[in-house]
Design a protein around this motif. Structure first.
Motif, PDB file in Angstrom:
ATOM      1  N   UNK A 127      16.485  78.097  72.968  1.00  0.00           N
ATOM      2  CA  UNK A 127      16.874  76.724  73.287  1.00  0.00           C
ATOM      3  C   UNK A 127      16.461  75.822  72.138  1.00  0.00           C
ATOM      4  N   UNK A 128      17.360  74.980  71.695  1.00  0.00           N
ATOM      5  CA  UNK A 128      17.093  74.108  70.560  1.00  0.00           C
ATOM      6  C   UNK A 128      17.488  74.722  69.226  1.00  0.00           C
ATOM      7  N   UNK A 129      17.899  75.990  69.237  1.00  0.00           N
ATOM      8  CA  UNK A 129      18.350  76.621  67.990  1.00  0.00           C
ATOM      9  C   UNK A 129      19.615  77.413  68.259  1.00  0.00           C
ATOM     10  N   UNK A 130      20.541  76.719  68.939  1.00  0.00           N
ATOM     11  CA  UNK A 130      21.757  77.400  69.382  1.00  0.00           C
ATOM     12  C   UNK A 130      22.573  77.907  68.205  1.00  0.00           C
TER      13      UNK A 130
ATOM     14  N   UNK B 226       9.168  66.101  63.646  1.00  0.00           N
ATOM     15  CA  UNK B 226       8.913  66.811  64.912  1.00  0.00           C
ATOM     16  C   UNK B 226      10.222  67.001  65.679  1.00  0.00           C
ATOM     17  N   UNK B 227      11.140  67.805  65.128  1.00  0.00           N
ATOM     18  CA  UNK B 227      12.462  67.896  65.753  1.00  0.00           C
ATOM     19  C   UNK B 227      12.422  68.413  67.182  1.00  0.00           C
ATOM     20  N   UNK B 228      11.411  69.226  67.494  1.00  0.00           N
ATOM     21  CA  UNK B 228      11.383  69.778  68.848  1.00  0.00           C
ATOM     22  C   UNK B 228      10.890  68.722  69.838  1.00  0.00           C
ATOM     23  N   UNK B 229       9.790  68.028  69.470  1.00  0.00           N
ATOM     24  CA  UNK B 229       9.216  67.060  70.410  1.00  0.00           C
ATOM     25  C   UNK B 229      10.181  65.919  70.685  1.00  0.00           C
ATOM     26  N   UNK B 230      10.943  65.524  69.681  1.00  0.00           N
ATOM     27  CA  UNK B 230      11.771  64.337  69.852  1.00  0.00           C
ATOM     28  C   UNK B 230      13.078  64.668  70.568  1.00  0.00           C
ATOM     29  N   UNK B 231      13.326  65.947  70.812  1.00  0.00           N
ATOM     30  CA  UNK B 231      14.496  66.291  71.617  1.00  0.00           C
ATOM     31  C   UNK B 231      14.075  66.874  72.958  1.00  0.00           C
ATOM     32  N   UNK B 232      12.808  66.650  73.308  1.00  0.00           N
ATOM     33  CA  UNK B 232      12.336  67.089  74.622  1.00  0.00           C
ATOM     34  C   UNK B 232      12.434  65.907  75.584  1.00  0.00           C
ATOM     35  N   UNK B 233      13.382  65.963  76.463  1.00  0.00           N
ATOM     36  CA  UNK B 233      13.581  64.841  77.386  1.00  0.00           C
ATOM     37  C   UNK B 233      13.082  65.212  78.771  1.00  0.00           C
ATOM     38  N   UNK B 234      12.682  64.192  79.494  1.00  0.00           N
ATOM     39  CA  UNK B 234      12.166  64.435  80.836  1.00  0.00           C
ATOM     40  C   UNK B 234      13.054  63.723  81.841  1.00  0.00           C
TER      41      UNK B 234
ATOM     42  N   UNK C  82      27.044  67.307  77.363  1.00  0.00           N
ATOM     43  CA  UNK C  82      28.451  67.269  76.974  1.00  0.00           C
ATOM     44  C   UNK C  82      28.687  68.173  75.775  1.00  0.00           C
ATOM     45  N   UNK C  83      27.786  68.097  74.792  1.00  0.00           N
ATOM     46  CA  UNK C  83      28.032  68.816  73.549  1.00  0.00           C
ATOM     47  C   UNK C  83      27.840  70.320  73.684  1.00  0.00           C
ATOM     48  N   UNK C  84      26.741  70.713  74.345  1.00  0.00           N
ATOM     49  CA  UNK C  84      26.424  72.132  74.348  1.00  0.00           C
ATOM     50  C   UNK C  84      26.905  72.838  75.603  1.00  0.00           C
ATOM     51  N   UNK C  85      27.095  72.091  76.696  1.00  0.00           N
ATOM     52  CA  UNK C  85      27.456  72.776  77.934  1.00  0.00           C
ATOM     53  C   UNK C  85      28.757  72.273  78.537  1.00  0.00           C
ATOM     54  N   UNK C  86      29.352  71.289  77.871  1.00  0.00           N
ATOM     55  CA  UNK C  86      30.634  70.744  78.325  1.00  0.00           C
ATOM     56  C   UNK C  86      30.582  70.231  79.760  1.00  0.00           C
ATOM     57  N   UNK C  87      29.482  69.554  80.087  1.00  0.00           N
ATOM     58  CA  UNK C  87      29.383  68.904  81.387  1.00  0.00           C
ATOM     59  C   UNK C  87      29.389  67.403  81.119  1.00  0.00           C
TER      60      UNK C  87
ATOM     61  N   UNK D  46      31.394  66.191  65.266  1.00  0.00           N
ATOM     62  CA  UNK D  46      31.571  67.168  64.193  1.00  0.00           C
ATOM     63  C   UNK D  46      30.249  67.741  63.694  1.00  0.00           C
ATOM     64  N   UNK D  47      29.161  67.012  63.876  1.00  0.00           N
ATOM     65  CA  UNK D  47      27.890  67.442  63.290  1.00  0.00           C
ATOM     66  C   UNK D  47      27.125  68.385  64.200  1.00  0.00           C
ATOM     67  N   UNK D  48      25.947  68.775  63.735  1.00  0.00           N
ATOM     68  CA  UNK D  48      25.121  69.680  64.518  1.00  0.00           C
ATOM     69  C   UNK D  48      24.267  68.965  65.544  1.00  0.00           C
ATOM     70  N   UNK D  49      24.113  67.650  65.396  1.00  0.00           N
ATOM     71  CA  UNK D  49      23.251  66.894  66.299  1.00  0.00           C
ATOM     72  C   UNK D  49      24.050  66.330  67.456  1.00  0.00           C
ATOM     73  N   UNK D  50      23.405  66.152  68.620  1.00  0.00           N
ATOM     74  CA  UNK D  50      24.141  65.548  69.731  1.00  0.00           C
ATOM     75  C   UNK D  50      24.348  64.042  69.549  1.00  0.00           C
ATOM     76  N   UNK D  51      23.423  63.361  68.835  1.00  0.00           N
ATOM     77  CA  UNK D  51      23.523  61.916  68.739  1.00  0.00           C
ATOM     78  C   UNK D  51      23.502  61.478  67.267  1.00  0.00           C
TER      79      UNK D  51
END
Lengths: 233, 226, 357
Positions: B191-194, C139-147, C194-199, C313-318
């Protein structure tokens, strides 16, 4: 910040005949922190201490060997083809280093990658050949190469230390903090090189400014006292 | 310093002198380079072989002997005497009694940052992949580079089903969302490295499709070790 | 010299009346406009969000004060601009971000992002976004950890990651999320879904803001109200947000028309992620944005376009953050190219001058 950098680049590389050429390169005219030369490997290769030291030593080897040769034949080189001659000799030394690094350790070779062949186009190596080795006797030239090389290695290691400690939590692969350290990934990536270099340059600029200010204060205090004495008289 | 009088021009040396000097310098440099190459080539080859052997041994525990095969354009195998560069290579590993333990196959695919090159071991007996190791990559530290080290991700390759029937994989290797692996031919993404996970899936998937049929075809030959 | 200056009669051109509005007054109103978002964020995410916004604000103010002292200048915290920087930084970070990282972000935002350029009025980029960009890269992991929003006990306990020990990894959130289980939460924001799971999340939810996300970006409604208040009081130019939203709407619409199955509706594009917050409160940074009306339109449209391009088009969601930083970098250029023609000067002269640059 940018003011500081530009003032170094314009102010620095004078040919100092006096003073030890070795110490000169090591600190007083440090290629990275004072002359701001050779930025390509400085920014690209310093993401770990091991890479930084390897790169610095490879560059040192190239500079010592090629400056010895250049200085040896400096009187035979016609002015018109001197750059071509320097480049040929530097390229030879770089190719030799390429083989040597591969023979010493393949992982280091893979980590340094394209940056070993690029030593030949490092502005530091050519600049010292033109400014020093092409004009000075053999031993002095080799000492200059050694001093500049060690100065370069020192600077790269200082950058590498910041980047490895913050970016991976290790120093030479040994954990400095707990194993649970949260790495600052940015410092392992190219922008981290720019940021660490900026921090070091800021540090040295602040340090220089402070010592200059202290020096003038001392002078002012002395002249002030002298003035007071005069006034009393 | 800014005088208007131009500095006296240095006398132009004769052309042949410059050619002679450059020629001599190049000759000396050439000799030095060739000399170093000769002096270090044995050592370099030795280093490369050690690295390769260690990687193969890591993927095939218990290996005693290895034979390197090159895949020809015609789809045949040829035994390589050493580590020749280029081309698809297979490293067949045998135990002490000469029995085939498994085959290590090299492959690569484009990841998030650059080419990921890797090796995986294939067990002809189980018809499955039994190990995976990244050789070189430039993935983002902390995210993508977990394909090298993440234990949960590497567990995918302990026993990844890649059965081949009629020269085609029965179940093409598939990368699925983290935590939703259901079948033995699926790879559970990090997760996070798809993107990096998918690249690994592609790396294995294409190689399974292209190389494994060749391996199956020549399996008896590899088992005999010729 | 000084005596001569005081005896001269002051002659000024019109206008002679002015509204008496100073920088710190405007800034104070921006703070008022941001407050509803802060309160809403605390309502959604609990005391962790409160601690986060308080930490970033306090850290930013302290660092600016300290930088001023270091530079031997009078402190500039009184103009309230650094309070806005701190609040915005807090509002753009995920609510469960370790507080020590928030302090690092605040330091980067104010010290190199604002004060090294010379303080308010000289910064090239929006300082809050500089801080966030640093955190995103570091900190790419911490900043994409949402609650999840509306978690149980959110007013009595912190999100465990908030209180992580400085420099150490935060414990994984799995157990905590299971404990406060909010229906169907997978740790993803609507954009990631939306980006990774198309929901696709329903636009109404996005508009009201009961969703996961950065602490202050969730409610399009409150952002529009806050921004609308500033626009109505003429403290913010309406053109930049309008142009940016329009740019995103048009680009998103073009994508949607080309493939309605793959791409979400333009309304989703508009209300998801940080686009609203970015367009109304970040892109409008008066220092780092163009000043000519034409320039504002170009600047806004460009940022809207880039935001959607990065998302699709990019790798990031936002992509809002990078779009605005890029817009900030381009704004001096946009200003130069859109200088109005001086009255009486020929049109050709301007065109010639523009091309020779």
């Amino acid at each position: 910040m940018s003011d500081q950098v530009s003032c170094h680049t314009t102010g620095a590389p004078e040919i100092t005949a006096e003073g030890s050429p070795f110490l000169n390169g090591l600190w007083k005219q440090n290629p990275v922190f004072v002359m701001v030369l050779g930025m390509c490997p400085t920014l690209a290769i310093t993401n770990s201490v091991r890479n930084a030291v390897s790169m610095g030593l490879a560059t040192t080897f190239v500079m010592v060997v090629s400056y010895g040769l250049i200085s040896m034949i400096r009187k035979l080189i016609p002015k018109q083809v001197r750059i071509a001659t320097y480049i040929a000799i530097l390229a030879m030394a770089v190719t030799v280093v390429d083989f040597l690094v591969k023979a010493v350790s393949i992982p280091i070779y893979l980590a340094l990658g394209a940056y070993i062949p690029l030593i030949v186009s490092n502005c530091l190596t050519l600049e010292r050949a033109e400014a020093y080795a092409g004009k000075q006797p053999v031993v002095k030239s080799m000492l200059d190469g050694l001093g500049m090389g060690f100065g370069f290695t020192l600077a790269l290691t200082m950058l590498g230390a910041v980047r490895e400690v913050l970016g991976a939590g290790t120093f030479l692969g040994v954990h400095v903090f707990s194993k649970n350290f949260e790495p600052w990934v940015l410092f392992l990536l190219p922008p981290g090189g720019f940021i660490s270099l900026a921090m070091w340059l800021l540090f040295f600029a602040a340090w220089r400014e402070r010592s200059a200010k202290r020096a003038t204060e001392r002078v002012e205090a002395q002249t002030g006292m002298a003035g007071a004495v005069e006034a009393r008289a | 310093m800014s005088t208007l009088i131009p500095p006296p021009a240095a006398p132009q040396p004769p052309g042949w002198r410059m050619v002679r000097l450059l020629g001599t310098v190049s000759l000396i440099c050439g000799i030095l380079i060739v000399g170093t190459n000769l002096a270090t080539s044995a050592r370099i080859r030795h280093n490369q072989e050690i690295i390769m052997r260690d990687s193969v041994a890591e993927l095939l525990p218990g290996i005693q002997k290895q034979i390197i095969y090159g895949v020809q354009a015609s789809g045949d195998l040829k035994i390589l005497p050493g580590l020749e560069e280029g081309g698809q290579r297979l490293f067949a590993g045998y135990d002490g009694s000469g029995r085939l333990i498994g085959i290590v196959i090299e492959s690569n695919a484009r990841g998030y940052a650059d080419l990921i090159s890797a090796m995986y071991s294939y067990s002809p007996e189980k018809q499955a992949i039994t190990g995976f190791k990244v050789v070189d990559m430039r993935e983002t530290p902390g995210l993508g580079d977990r394909v090298r080290s993440d234990p949960d991700f590497l567990k995918n390759f302990d026993d990844l089903d890649v059965r081949i029937v009629d020269g085609k994989p029965v179940n093409p290797v598939k990368v699925v969302k983290h935590g939703s692996k259901k079948n033995v031919w699926e790879i559970d993404a990090i997760s996070g490295a798809t993107i990096s996970s998918r690249a690994v899936g592609k790396l294995i998937g294409t190689s399974v499709q292209d190389v494994l049929p060749v391996v199956r075809k020549n399996l008896e030959r590899i088992e005999r070790g010729e | 010299m000084s005596t001569a200056a005081t005896t001269v009669i002051e002659v000024r051109t019109a206008p002679h009346l002015h509204s008496g509005r100073s920088v710190d007054q405007i800034m104070r109103h921006v703070v008022y406009a941001l407050l509803p978002m802060c309160f809403y964020s605390v309502w959604l995410f609990g005391i962790s969000a409160a601690a986060l916004i308080a930490t970033t604000t306090a850290a930013c103010v302290l660092i600016e004060h300290w930088s001023c002292r270091l530079a031997g200048r009078e402190t500039s915290i009184g103009d309230f601009s650094v309070v806005i920087t701190g609040m915005l930084l807090g509002l753009t970070l995920p609510p469960g971000l370790p507080l020590w990282m928030a302090v690092v972000g605040a330091f980067i935002a104010v010290a190199p992002g604002k004060m090294t350029f010379g303080g308010l009025g000289f910064n090239v980029f929006n300082p809050a976004l500089v801080g966030r960009a640093f955190l995103q890269a570091a900190f790419p992991a911490a900043i994409t950890t949402y609650t999840p929003a509306m978690a149980l006990n959110r007013f009595s306990q912190f999100i465990p990651t908030s209180l992580a020990t400085p420099f150490l990894k935060a414990a994984p959130l799995k157990d905590w999320i299971a404990q406060v289980r909010v229906d169907g939460f997978t740790g993803a924001t609507p954009l990631m879904l939306q980006k990774f799971e198309h929901v696709t999340t329903d636009p109404w939810t996005l508009f009201i803001g009961t969703r996961a996300g950065s602490s202050g970006e969730t409610s399009a409604l409150l952002i529009l109200l806050g921004g609308g208040y500033l626009i109505a009081r003429k403290m913010m130019d309406w053109r930049i947000p309008a142009a940016m939203l329009l740019g995103a709407l048009l680009t998103g619409g073009a994508y949607y028309l080309s493939n309605p199955v793959k791409y979400p509706s333009p309304l989703f594009v508009l209300f998801s992620g940080g686009l609203m917050l970015g367009a109304l409160f970040m892109a409008t940074d008066p220092v780092a944005s163009p000043v000519t009306p034409r320039g504002m339109w170009i600047y806004g449209l460009l940022m809207g376009l880039i935001t959607v391009l990065i998302r699709f088009e990019g790798g990031l969601p936002e992509g809002v953050m990078y779009a605005i930083l890029l817009g900030n970098a381009l704004s001096p250029l946009i200003d130069r190219l859109t200088q109005p023609r001086t009255y009486g000067e020929g049109k050709r002269m301007f065109a010639k001058e523009a091309t020779t640059r």
